[in-house]
Design an enzyme around this catalytic site. Structure first.
Site, PDB file in Angstrom:
ATOM      1  N   ASP A  86       0.827  -1.204   0.000  1.00 24.79           N
ATOM      2  CA  ASP A  86       0.000   0.000   0.000  1.00 24.79           C
ATOM      3  C   ASP A  86       0.865   1.260   0.000  1.00 24.79           C
ATOM      4  N   CYS A 147     -21.036  -3.032 -10.803  1.00 22.10           N
ATOM      5  CA  CYS A 147     -20.328  -2.155  -9.860  1.00 22.10           C
ATOM      6  C   CYS A 147     -20.560  -0.684 -10.187  1.00 22.10           C
ATOM      7  N   CYS A 167     -15.541   9.061  -3.833  1.00 27.84           N
ATOM      8  CA  CYS A 167     -15.558   7.696  -3.289  1.00 27.84           C
ATOM      9  C   CYS A 167     -15.687   7.731  -1.748  1.00 27.84           C
ATOM     10  N   CYS A 197     -18.873  -1.733  -4.414  1.00 28.02           N
ATOM     11  CA  CYS A 197     -18.510  -2.122  -5.781  1.00 28.02           C
ATOM     12  C   CYS A 197     -17.797  -3.470  -5.830  1.00 28.02           C
ATOM     13  N   CYS A 201     -19.969  -7.649  -7.147  1.00 26.59           N
ATOM     14  CA  CYS A 201     -19.238  -8.266  -8.260  1.00 26.59           C
ATOM     15  C   CYS A 201     -19.458  -9.787  -8.277  1.00 26.59           C
TER      16      CYS A 201
HETATM   17  C1  B12 Z   1      -4.818   5.939  -3.431  1.00 25.90           C
HETATM   18  C2  B12 Z   1      -5.506   4.618  -3.151  1.00 25.90           C
HETATM   19  C3  B12 Z   1      -6.883   4.649  -2.931  1.00 25.90           C
HETATM   20  C4  B12 Z   1      -7.729   5.883  -3.197  1.00 25.90           C
HETATM   21  C5  B12 Z   1      -7.929   6.012  -4.745  1.00 25.90           C
HETATM   22  C6  B12 Z   1      -8.291   4.670  -5.412  1.00 25.90           C
HETATM   23  C7  B12 Z   1      -8.024   4.604  -6.908  1.00 25.90           C
HETATM   24  N1  B12 Z   1      -8.844   3.822  -7.608  1.00 25.90           N
HETATM   25  O1  B12 Z   1      -7.092   5.199  -7.421  1.00 25.90           O
HETATM   26  C8  B12 Z   1      -9.035   5.567  -2.394  1.00 25.90           C
HETATM   27  C9  B12 Z   1      -8.900   6.145  -0.995  1.00 25.90           C
HETATM   28  C10 B12 Z   1     -10.325   6.062  -3.003  1.00 25.90           C
HETATM   29  C11 B12 Z   1      -8.946   4.051  -2.306  1.00 25.90           C
HETATM   30  C12 B12 Z   1     -10.053   3.228  -2.102  1.00 25.90           C
HETATM   31  C13 B12 Z   1      -9.987   1.843  -1.993  1.00 25.90           C
HETATM   32  N2  B12 Z   1      -8.865   1.085  -1.944  1.00 25.90           N
HETATM   33 CO1  B12 Z   1      -7.089   1.784  -2.272  1.00 25.90          CO
HETATM   34  N3  B12 Z   1      -5.326   2.268  -2.726  1.00 25.90           N
HETATM   35  C14 B12 Z   1      -4.785   3.408  -3.095  1.00 25.90           C
HETATM   36  C15 B12 Z   1      -3.286   3.209  -3.405  1.00 25.90           C
HETATM   37  C16 B12 Z   1      -2.466   3.678  -2.181  1.00 25.90           C
HETATM   38  C17 B12 Z   1      -2.802   3.888  -4.692  1.00 25.90           C
HETATM   39  C18 B12 Z   1      -3.725   3.654  -5.909  1.00 25.90           C
HETATM   40  C19 B12 Z   1      -3.308   4.479  -7.108  1.00 25.90           C
HETATM   41  O2  B12 Z   1      -2.145   4.601  -7.418  1.00 25.90           O
HETATM   42  N4  B12 Z   1      -4.270   5.062  -7.747  1.00 25.90           N
HETATM   43  C20 B12 Z   1      -4.024   5.842  -8.933  1.00 25.90           C
HETATM   44  C21 B12 Z   1      -4.605   5.097 -10.112  1.00 25.90           C
HETATM   45  C22 B12 Z   1      -4.228   5.842 -11.394  1.00 25.90           C
HETATM   46  O3  B12 Z   1      -4.022   3.797 -10.157  1.00 25.90           O
HETATM   47  P1  B12 Z   1      -4.816   2.426  -9.838  1.00 25.90           P
HETATM   48  O4  B12 Z   1      -6.249   2.666  -9.574  1.00 25.90           O
HETATM   49  O5  B12 Z   1      -4.051   1.686  -8.774  1.00 25.90           O
HETATM   50  O6  B12 Z   1      -4.705   1.503 -11.142  1.00 25.90           O
HETATM   51  C23 B12 Z   1      -4.961   2.027 -12.426  1.00 25.90           C
HETATM   52  C24 B12 Z   1      -3.812   1.773 -13.268  1.00 25.90           C
HETATM   53  O7  B12 Z   1      -3.444   0.416 -13.182  1.00 25.90           O
HETATM   54  C25 B12 Z   1      -4.413   2.132 -14.617  1.00 25.90           C
HETATM   55  N5  B12 Z   1      -3.739   1.534 -15.742  1.00 25.90           N
HETATM   56  C26 B12 Z   1      -4.290   0.723 -16.606  1.00 25.90           C
HETATM   57  N6  B12 Z   1      -3.420   0.418 -17.576  1.00 25.90           N
HETATM   58  C27 B12 Z   1      -2.296   1.070 -17.285  1.00 25.90           C
HETATM   59  C28 B12 Z   1      -1.092   1.081 -17.952  1.00 25.90           C
HETATM   60  C29 B12 Z   1      -0.037   1.825 -17.394  1.00 25.90           C
HETATM   61  C30 B12 Z   1       1.254   1.860 -18.083  1.00 25.90           C
HETATM   62  C31 B12 Z   1      -0.222   2.496 -16.170  1.00 25.90           C
HETATM   63  C32 B12 Z   1       0.881   3.247 -15.528  1.00 25.90           C
HETATM   64  C33 B12 Z   1      -1.450   2.468 -15.543  1.00 25.90           C
HETATM   65  C34 B12 Z   1      -2.487   1.736 -16.127  1.00 25.90           C
HETATM   66  O8  B12 Z   1      -5.795   1.690 -14.542  1.00 25.90           O
HETATM   67  C35 B12 Z   1      -6.079   1.343 -13.186  1.00 25.90           C
HETATM   68  C36 B12 Z   1      -7.479   1.703 -12.845  1.00 25.90           C
HETATM   69  O9  B12 Z   1      -7.745   3.101 -12.971  1.00 25.90           O
HETATM   70  C37 B12 Z   1      -3.236   1.645  -3.594  1.00 25.90           C
HETATM   71  C38 B12 Z   1      -1.907   0.992  -3.227  1.00 25.90           C
HETATM   72  C39 B12 Z   1      -0.924   1.137  -4.380  1.00 25.90           C
HETATM   73  N7  B12 Z   1       0.214   1.632  -4.091  1.00 25.90           N
HETATM   74  O10 B12 Z   1      -1.231   0.778  -5.508  1.00 25.90           O
HETATM   75  C40 B12 Z   1      -4.421   1.144  -2.720  1.00 25.90           C
HETATM   76  C41 B12 Z   1      -5.198  -0.085  -3.202  1.00 25.90           C
HETATM   77  C42 B12 Z   1      -5.460   0.090  -4.666  1.00 25.90           C
HETATM   78  N8  B12 Z   1      -6.454   0.021  -2.472  1.00 25.90           N
HETATM   79  C43 B12 Z   1      -6.973  -1.108  -2.130  1.00 25.90           C
HETATM   80  C44 B12 Z   1      -8.246  -1.252  -1.516  1.00 25.90           C
HETATM   81  C45 B12 Z   1      -8.533  -2.599  -0.851  1.00 25.90           C
HETATM   82  C46 B12 Z   1      -9.175  -0.190  -1.539  1.00 25.90           C
HETATM   83  C47 B12 Z   1     -10.672  -0.259  -1.160  1.00 25.90           C
HETATM   84  C48 B12 Z   1     -11.361  -1.554  -1.554  1.00 25.90           C
HETATM   85  C49 B12 Z   1     -10.809  -0.027   0.386  1.00 25.90           C
HETATM   86  C50 B12 Z   1     -12.262  -0.008   0.892  1.00 25.90           C
HETATM   87  N9  B12 Z   1     -12.912  -1.155   1.071  1.00 25.90           N
HETATM   88  O11 B12 Z   1     -12.781   1.033   1.176  1.00 25.90           O
HETATM   89  C51 B12 Z   1     -11.223   0.985  -1.914  1.00 25.90           C
HETATM   90  C52 B12 Z   1     -11.693   0.614  -3.344  1.00 25.90           C
HETATM   91  C53 B12 Z   1     -12.161   1.762  -4.178  1.00 25.90           C
HETATM   92  C54 B12 Z   1     -11.981   1.442  -5.661  1.00 25.90           C
HETATM   93  N10 B12 Z   1     -13.050   1.001  -6.322  1.00 25.90           N
HETATM   94  O12 B12 Z   1     -10.859   1.560  -6.164  1.00 25.90           O
HETATM   95  C55 B12 Z   1      -6.081  -2.285  -2.552  1.00 25.90           C
HETATM   96  C56 B12 Z   1      -6.698  -2.975  -3.788  1.00 25.90           C
HETATM   97  C57 B12 Z   1      -6.557  -4.501  -3.843  1.00 25.90           C
HETATM   98  C58 B12 Z   1      -7.159  -5.039  -5.132  1.00 25.90           C
HETATM   99  N11 B12 Z   1      -7.632  -6.272  -5.091  1.00 25.90           N
HETATM  100  O13 B12 Z   1      -7.209  -4.372  -6.142  1.00 25.90           O
HETATM  101  C59 B12 Z   1      -4.699  -1.533  -2.825  1.00 25.90           C
HETATM  102  C60 B12 Z   1      -3.848  -2.168  -3.926  1.00 25.90           C
HETATM  103  C61 B12 Z   1      -3.922  -1.550  -1.477  1.00 25.90           C
HETATM  104  C62 B12 Z   1      -3.274  -2.905  -1.185  1.00 25.90           C
HETATM  105  N12 B12 Z   1      -1.950  -2.971  -1.099  1.00 25.90           N
HETATM  106  O14 B12 Z   1      -3.912  -3.921  -1.042  1.00 25.90           O
HETATM  107  N13 B12 Z   1      -7.677   3.604  -2.512  1.00 25.90           N
HETATM  108  S1  SF4 Z   2     -17.386  -8.251 -13.257  1.00 26.58           S
HETATM  109 FE1  SF4 Z   2     -17.170  -7.134 -11.305  1.00 26.58          FE
HETATM  110  S2  SF4 Z   2     -15.686  -5.483 -11.735  1.00 26.58           S
HETATM  111 FE2  SF4 Z   2     -16.389  -6.297 -13.728  1.00 26.58          FE
HETATM  112  S3  SF4 Z   2     -18.086  -4.949 -14.278  1.00 26.58           S
HETATM  113 FE3  SF4 Z   2     -19.005  -6.691 -13.203  1.00 26.58          FE
HETATM  114  S4  SF4 Z   2     -19.131  -6.045 -11.055  1.00 26.58           S
HETATM  115 FE4  SF4 Z   2     -17.719  -4.634 -12.097  1.00 26.58          FE
HETATM  116  S1  SF4 Z   3     -18.913   1.611  -4.448  1.00 25.57           S
HETATM  117 FE1  SF4 Z   3     -16.656   1.571  -4.760  1.00 25.57          FE
HETATM  118  S2  SF4 Z   3     -16.216   3.485  -5.856  1.00 25.57           S
HETATM  119 FE2  SF4 Z   3     -18.290   3.691  -5.024  1.00 25.57          FE
HETATM  120  S3  SF4 Z   3     -18.033   4.723  -3.061  1.00 25.57           S
HETATM  121 FE3  SF4 Z   3     -17.953   2.519  -2.621  1.00 25.57          FE
HETATM  122  S4  SF4 Z   3     -15.737   1.939  -2.732  1.00 25.57           S
HETATM  123 FE4  SF4 Z   3     -15.976   3.978  -3.688  1.00 25.57          FE
END
Ligand code: B12
Ligand code: SF4
Ligand code: SF4
Length: 274
Positions: A86, A147, A167, A197, A201
């Site tokens: 994380d 979702c 969120c 969400c 799923c």
């Molecule tokens: C900031 C953060 C949050 C923020 C923003 C979430 C978000 N979607 O960005 C908030 C506070 C809202 C949050 C909420 C939650 N989080 Co959070 N969060 C993080 C954190 C610290 C960083 C995420 C990040 O970088 N976001 C920025 C976006 C741009 O990146 P991303 O969503 O991770 O992934 C994107 C990229 O992969 C991109 N992408 C696609 N193709 C490509 C190609 C390239 C080249 C690149 C660069 C990117 C890319 O698309 C993806 C989707 O948008 C991570 C830990 C980590 N270091 O990764 C945990 C993490 C993602 N969270 C986690 C969890 C469990 C949650 C919650 C479920 C907690 C809860 N129950 O309330 C919720 C889920 C909300 C949701 N639907 O995402 C887990 C997810 C596990 C999993 N199975 O996916 C993580 C990985 C923590 C962990 N180590 O377990 N979170």
């Molecule tokens: S399979 Fe899960 S993550 Fe994919 S659209 Fe349906 S509810 Fe969302």
């Molecule tokens: S359903 Fe998922 S995206 Fe919407 S508020 Fe809850 S954690 Fe955030």
């Protein structure tokens, strides 16, 4: 989350996080708690499943450090490896998809086709030239959009795009100060994080299984917390009761705010039914 833009350059290039790193070892750890009570009445508030126990950073950092040590042993005396869980700059879901663990669903969660998405991700970045697994290429969401439609605050402007400002997870955990009244009214009884969400799923409904993980010290009381007690809890009592859990991130003031919102939502819900 002002750290996010600051870390953007490093997120795009993990070599800037650990110099010389060419490999990421990505692991998942199930936290699904099927036995935990859900809040249903007007007097209790809900905590997301991942937080119904000890702080997972503390619980899992030890095992990840062991994995980093084992990686260094494979590489020899000059090798380096560093563990992350994380951690802001590490793109954990992206790396997990590239490591073959699953695909990124429309709810932005990493979904394992054998287990759903209720797990933590951990990463070891290393310069040890380990063999590389193929990425997970297929999108198994198909035409589903459960979702996107179920999100209480409509936080998904498009598939795989989350507006974190909307969120409930961000609002209840990371946001400091007052929450916009219109958004607060949509938060229902969530007082820490949100699982909507993921709960809807089909991959979780079919494949999520109880974790029963001693490291996570799950505490079933955390599934349904008494709102009145929380709204009035002193900072000292909060620290004693919840200091060892992830609830310490928003702290006593943040959790009192969240409890107050859930109480108002319950009152409004009761008024609408009469
Ligand atoms: C900031 C953060 C949050 C923020 C923003 C979430 C978000 N979607 O960005 C908030 C506070 C809202 C949050 C909420 C939650 N989080 Co959070 N969060 C993080 C954190 C610290 C960083 C995420 C990040 O970088 N976001 C920025 C976006 C741009 O990146 P991303 O969503 O991770 O992934 C994107 C990229 O992969 C991109 N992408 C696609 N193709 C490509 C190609 C390239 C080249 C690149 C660069 C990117 C890319 O698309 C993806 C989707 O948008 C991570 C830990 C980590 N270091 O990764 C945990 C993490 C993602 N969270 C986690 C969890 C469990 C949650 C919650 C479920 C907690 C809860 N129950 O309330 C919720 C889920 C909300 C949701 N639907 O995402 C887990 C997810 C596990 C999993 N199975 O996916 C993580 C990985 C923590 C962990 N180590 O377990 N979170
Ligand atoms: S399979 Fe899960 S993550 Fe994919 S659209 Fe349906 S509810 Fe969302
Ligand atoms: S359903 Fe998922 S995206 Fe919407 S508020 Fe809850 S954690 Fe955030």
């Amino acid at each position: 989350m002002a750290y996010m833009p600051r870390q953007a350059a490093r997120r795009l290039n993990p070599e800037r996080i650990v110099p010389g790193a060419t490999r990421a070892v990505v692991v998942s750890r199930n936290y699904y708690d099927e036995t935990a009570p859900e809040s249903s009445g007007s007097e209790t508030g809900r905590v997301a499943r991942y937080a119904r126990g000890g702080d997972y950073h503390d619980a899992l950092s030890g095992v990840l450090a062991q994995l980093a040590e084992a990686t260094v042993e494979l590489g020899g005396p000059e090798a380096s490896a560093k563990a992350f869980i994380d951690a802001g700059p590490v793109p954990e879901r992206e790396l997990a998809q590239r490591a073959g663990l699953g695909w990124i669903g429309k709810n932005t969660m990493l979904i394992d086709p054998r287990a759903g998405s209720f797990f933590f991700l951990g990463v070891v970045l290393t310069d040890v030239e380990l063999a590389v697994d193929p990425p997970f290429e297929t999108d198994r969401c198909g035409s589903c959009r459960l979702c996107l439609d179920a999100c209480p605050t409509q936080a998904f402007p498009a598939e795989r795009v989350l507006d974190a400002r909307l969120c409930i997870s961000y609002l209840t955990i990371e946001h400091r100060g007052d929450i916009d009244a219109g958004l607060a009214a949509q938060m229902g009884d969530w007082i820490f994080g949100c699982d909507v969400c993921q709960d809807v799923c089909p991959w979780n409904q079919k494949f999520a299984e109880g974790a029963d993980d001693a490291h996570l010290q799950q505490d079933s009381e955390l599934g349904a917390l008494n709102l009145a007690a929380l709204a009035e809890m002193s900072s000292e009592e909060f620290q004693r009761r919840f200091g060892w859990t992830a609830l310490s991130r928003p702290g006593a003031a943040g959790m009192r705010r969240n409890a107050g919102i859930a109480q108002r939502n319950a009152e409004e819900h009761a008024r609408c039914r009469t």
